[in-house]
Design a protein around this motif. Structure first.
Motif, PDB file in Angstrom:
ATOM      1  N   ILE B   4       0.866  -1.185   0.000  1.00 24.19           N
ATOM      2  CA  ILE B   4       0.000   0.000   0.000  1.00 24.19           C
ATOM      3  C   ILE B   4       0.900   1.232   0.000  1.00 24.19           C
ATOM      4  N   ALA B   5       0.864   1.972  -1.095  1.00 23.32           N
ATOM      5  CA  ALA B   5       1.719   3.148  -1.229  1.00 23.32           C
ATOM      6  C   ALA B   5       1.053   4.394  -0.664  1.00 23.32           C
ATOM      7  N   MET B 138       0.142  -9.084  -8.193  1.00 22.47           N
ATOM      8  CA  MET B 138       0.951 -10.278  -7.926  1.00 22.47           C
ATOM      9  C   MET B 138       1.244 -11.059  -9.204  1.00 22.47           C
ATOM     10  N   GLN B 139       0.334 -10.949 -10.189  1.00 22.71           N
ATOM     11  CA  GLN B 139       0.543 -11.671 -11.450  1.00 22.71           C
ATOM     12  C   GLN B 139       1.169 -10.780 -12.515  1.00 22.71           C
ATOM     13  N   ASP B 143       1.809  -2.693 -12.664  1.00 23.87           N
ATOM     14  CA  ASP B 143       2.777  -2.355 -11.601  1.00 23.87           C
ATOM     15  C   ASP B 143       2.103  -1.585 -10.484  1.00 23.87           C
ATOM     16  N   LYS B 144       1.015  -0.898 -10.853  1.00 22.42           N
ATOM     17  CA  LYS B 144       0.298  -0.058  -9.899  1.00 22.42           C
ATOM     18  C   LYS B 144      -1.198  -0.254 -10.101  1.00 22.42           C
ATOM     19  N   ALA B 145      -1.954  -0.121  -9.019  1.00 18.42           N
ATOM     20  CA  ALA B 145      -3.420  -0.217  -9.121  1.00 18.42           C
ATOM     21  C   ALA B 145      -4.041   0.682  -8.074  1.00 18.42           C
ATOM     22  N   LEU B 146      -5.216   1.194  -8.386  1.00 19.27           N
ATOM     23  CA  LEU B 146      -5.957   2.009  -7.417  1.00 19.27           C
ATOM     24  C   LEU B 146      -7.237   1.277  -7.028  1.00 19.27           C
ATOM     25  N   VAL B 147      -7.620   1.422  -5.760  1.00 15.31           N
ATOM     26  CA  VAL B 147      -8.896   0.877  -5.290  1.00 15.31           C
ATOM     27  C   VAL B 147      -9.698   2.026  -4.693  1.00 15.31           C
ATOM     28  N   ALA B 188     -12.864   5.973   0.440  1.00 16.81           N
ATOM     29  CA  ALA B 188     -11.427   5.794   0.641  1.00 16.81           C
ATOM     30  C   ALA B 188     -10.803   5.352  -0.666  1.00 16.81           C
ATOM     31  N   CYS B 189      -9.581   5.769  -0.860  1.00 15.97           N
ATOM     32  CA  CYS B 189      -8.846   5.376  -2.064  1.00 15.97           C
ATOM     33  C   CYS B 189      -7.469   4.839  -1.647  1.00 15.97           C
ATOM     34  N   LEU B 190      -7.124   3.697  -2.168  1.00 15.06           N
ATOM     35  CA  LEU B 190      -5.847   3.057  -1.849  1.00 15.06           C
ATOM     36  C   LEU B 190      -4.991   2.983  -3.105  1.00 15.06           C
ATOM     37  N   ALA B 191      -3.735   3.343  -2.965  1.00 20.09           N
ATOM     38  CA  ALA B 191      -2.770   3.166  -4.062  1.00 20.09           C
ATOM     39  C   ALA B 191      -1.931   1.937  -3.744  1.00 20.09           C
ATOM     40  N   LEU B 192      -1.984   0.952  -4.627  1.00 18.35           N
ATOM     41  CA  LEU B 192      -1.240  -0.297  -4.418  1.00 18.35           C
ATOM     42  C   LEU B 192      -0.169  -0.422  -5.498  1.00 18.35           C
ATOM     43  N   GLN B 193       0.958  -0.969  -5.125  1.00 13.88           N
ATOM     44  CA  GLN B 193       2.023  -1.164  -6.120  1.00 13.88           C
ATOM     45  C   GLN B 193       2.818  -2.415  -5.790  1.00 13.88           C
ATOM     46  N   ASN B 194       3.535  -2.930  -6.800  1.00 12.67           N
ATOM     47  CA  ASN B 194       4.270  -4.167  -6.529  1.00 12.67           C
ATOM     48  C   ASN B 194       5.706  -3.939  -6.078  1.00 12.67           C
ATOM     49  N   GLN B 195       6.103  -2.684  -5.930  1.00 17.21           N
ATOM     50  CA  GLN B 195       7.423  -2.367  -5.358  1.00 17.21           C
ATOM     51  C   GLN B 195       7.246  -1.812  -3.949  1.00 17.21           C
ATOM     52  N   LYS B 196       8.157  -2.146  -3.059  1.00 18.49           N
ATOM     53  CA  LYS B 196       8.078  -1.623  -1.696  1.00 18.49           C
ATOM     54  C   LYS B 196       8.313  -0.106  -1.722  1.00 18.49           C
ATOM     55  N   PRO B 197       7.403   0.688  -1.148  1.00 17.87           N
ATOM     56  CA  PRO B 197       7.615   2.139  -1.136  1.00 17.87           C
ATOM     57  C   PRO B 197       8.867   2.480  -0.313  1.00 17.87           C
ATOM     58  N   GLN B 198       9.754   3.249  -0.896  1.00 15.50           N
ATOM     59  CA  GLN B 198      11.015   3.554  -0.209  1.00 15.50           C
ATOM     60  C   GLN B 198      10.987   4.905   0.496  1.00 15.50           C
ATOM     61  N   ASN B 199       9.948   5.687   0.174  1.00 18.73           N
ATOM     62  CA  ASN B 199       9.924   7.045   0.717  1.00 18.73           C
ATOM     63  C   ASN B 199       9.181   7.136   2.041  1.00 18.73           C
ATOM     64  N   GLN B 200       8.892   5.992   2.652  1.00 15.31           N
ATOM     65  CA  GLN B 200       8.151   6.001   3.914  1.00 15.31           C
ATOM     66  C   GLN B 200       8.938   5.241   4.974  1.00 15.31           C
TER      67      GLN B 200
END
Lengths: 205, 338
Positions: B4-5, B138-139, B143-147, B188-200
């Motif tokens: 979760i980004a 995961m598949q 690379d990124k998805a919003l919910v 609510a809106c969630l930003a999901l990505q397959n890379q670990k967020p590094q800025n947090q």
């Protein structure tokens, strides 16, 4: 279907469309009676649910109990919704049983119950932009080990009622050529899809 | 992998709503989130567009990337409040064509997403949206998805829930008190990505989710099916019940609470329990997104009165149950970036 990128093949198709059934007057009553003949009490169900269940019934003998169910439609049951909407807003009269029958995912629940399936059940809204969307969701689950899925498109609008189900099974695409219509409204696409009668599952006896 | 980004939440505060039932006025607890008592379609769309913009900004994503990003939406009522407003304004009839994806049309015009999937599986709508977003990541379908999950007050739901005797007369102070549901609205809106967020400083990783159906009853979830759901979620995540540090409860305050509480006592007796519905109400189809965003807030702020400190690799079981036998669960892992 002819897209080799999908991790499944179409084993069977089943469906019902008004344009193909000119001798089926008063569908709502008839569907209740027909479902009753198969020991399904559909009196409290919406017309949409009955349409969806009746269309899936021919596949009941080959559906497995871990089958997942995915259904796309522009709305669930406009006729049922209008009935409870107007009763509430014009007369302040809620009708709980009708409200429950009006849940958007009621049709997939009743279909799962009728077929004895406990796989995932999904209902998505689609106004026809992309008929393959629901297949994409099923593909994600096939890639996670799903063995069988029912994928359907349904519509309950005056003069445009129908439901088509594809029974998908894991494995590469095989010989049955199924083409998804790419142009037109949701109901136009559905009508074209329903015309593949040569690959329909056998009628319910 | 799915991380979760960003998580943007617009949740309600404790208020009330009234209804007329059999000639009597009843005032019931409710969590109001929006300024307007009822939202028109355009008001709802503006709120959601602004929320997506804030989420993109928080995640550090650019607007032009949306053409490569799928949006997964979940709601129970979609534009029902607008239907009711139109009906009242025009007095009988003349309301709009009923299309569930009418809300997403303006969103798509604004952002040009790669695709929009709109889920309508009752109270698990946005939980299902999260599940399919995570599976897409995961598949490597993206690379990124919003919910996006949302629910706006409407009479159809509120008054029918009341007529079914599902609503509480007062706010609950603890989960599993069993005196009824307190509904709420929000988005609510969630930003999901397959890379670990590094800025947090910390991250939340979503482990492989599970969904199944309970064809026992349209309105009540059977304990056997809930147990099966927990087992499947743990299996998918590669966890044992003892690995779970906390549980994000469903706990709506209905008849299913007892079976749920019993099962949790049996399987996760030492786990800390998060009860978002006591804080933001039951937001129905939006609860998957709203409660996940709420949980993110709790984890990041570390303000909860935790039974134990949140440690690295802190695992939380999240589960969501809904009408229509729709059940969803997943394990999230909270950790610190080195």
């Amino acid at each position: 279907m002819n897209n080799p990128s999908y991790p499944f093949h179409v084993r069977a198709q089943s469906g019902f469309h008004l344009s193909l059934e000119p001798d089926f007057p008063d569908k709502e009553v008839n569907l209740t009676v027909i479902l009753k003949q198969h020991h399904i009490d559909a009196r409290r169900l919406s017309k949409f649910s009955k349409l969806v269940m009746w269309s899936a019934l021919p596949l009941s003998r080959i559906v497995q109990n871990d089958c997942a169910i995915y259904l796309a439609a522009p709305f669930s049951s406009p006729s049922h919704y209008l009935k409870i909407f107007q009763k509430l807003l014009s007369s302040n009269l809620p009708s709980p049983l009708d409200f429950m029958a009006n849940l958007h995912n009621a049709a997939v629940f009743h279909t799962a119950q009728m077929l004895g399936c406990s796989g995932a059940t999904v209902f998505t809204a689609s106004n026809g932009a992309d008929f393959s969307q629901i297949l994409q969701l099923a593909a994600l689950d096939f890639n996670m080990g799903l063995k069988q899925a029912l994928v359907g498109w349904a519509c309950e609008q005056p003069e445009n009622e129908g439901c088509v189900w594809w029974l998908l099974e894991a494995g590469n695409c095989d010989q049955i050529p199924m083409i998804l219509p790419e142009t037109g409204t949701f109901s136009e696409k559905l009508a074209r899809l329903a015309q593949n009668r040569d690959v329909w599952a056998p009628p319910v006896s | 992998m799915a991380y979760i980004a960003a998580a943007e939440i617009l949740s309600g505060s404790a208020c009330s709503r009234s209804l007329d039932f059999l000639g009597q006025t009843h005032v019931l607890p409710y969590f109001n989130a929006f300024t307007q008592p009822m939202l028109s379609l355009s008001e709802l769309q503006e709120i959601l567009i602004a929320q997506i913009e804030r989420t993109l900004q928080q995640a550090g994503w650019q607007r032009h990337e949306c053409s490569h990003i799928p949006l997964f939406i979940g709601s129970t009522a979609y534009s029902e409040s607008d239907q009711e407003m139109c009906y009242l304004q025009h007095q009988a009839g003349n309301h709009r064509v009923m299309l569930l994806d009418s809300v997403s049309q303006k969103i798509q015009e604004h952002f040009n997403f790669k695709a929009i999937f709109s889920f309508a599986t009752s109270c698990t709508s946005s939980a299902q949206a999260i599940i399919y977003a995570v599976r897409s990541l995961m598949q490597n379908n993206c690379d990124k998805a919003l919910v996006l999950g949302f629910e706006a007050f409407n009479r159809l739901t509120f008054e029918h829930f009341y007529a079914m005797q599902l609503l509480a007369e007062s706010f609950a102070t603890a989960p599993f008190t069993g005196n009824g549901m307190v509904l709420g609205e929000g988005s609510a809106c969630l930003a999901l990505q397959n890379q670990k967020p590094q800025n947090q400083a910390a991250y939340v990783r979503m482990l492989a989710p599970a969904n199944l159906s309970d064809n026992h009853s349209l309105t009540a979830n059977h304990a056997v099916a809930i147990r099966h759901l927990f087992d499947k979620a743990l299996h998918n995540a590669g966890c044992l019940p003892t690995d779970i540090d906390a549980v994000k409860l469903h706990a709506v305050g209905g008849i299913g609470d007892h079976a749920e509480a019993e099962l949790l006592r049996e399987m996760f007796s030492d786990a800390y329990l998060f009860a978002p519905k006591n804080a933001i109400g039951h937001t129905l189809g939006a609860s998957g997104a709203l409660e996940t965003a709420w949980l993110m807030q709790q984890l990041h702020s570390r303000t909860m009165n935790m039974a134990a400190d949140i440690s690295n690799n802190y695992k939380i079981l999240n589960y969501f149950l809904g009408f229509g036998g729709s059940l969803c669960a997943w394990v999230t892992e909270y950790g610190c970036n080195e």
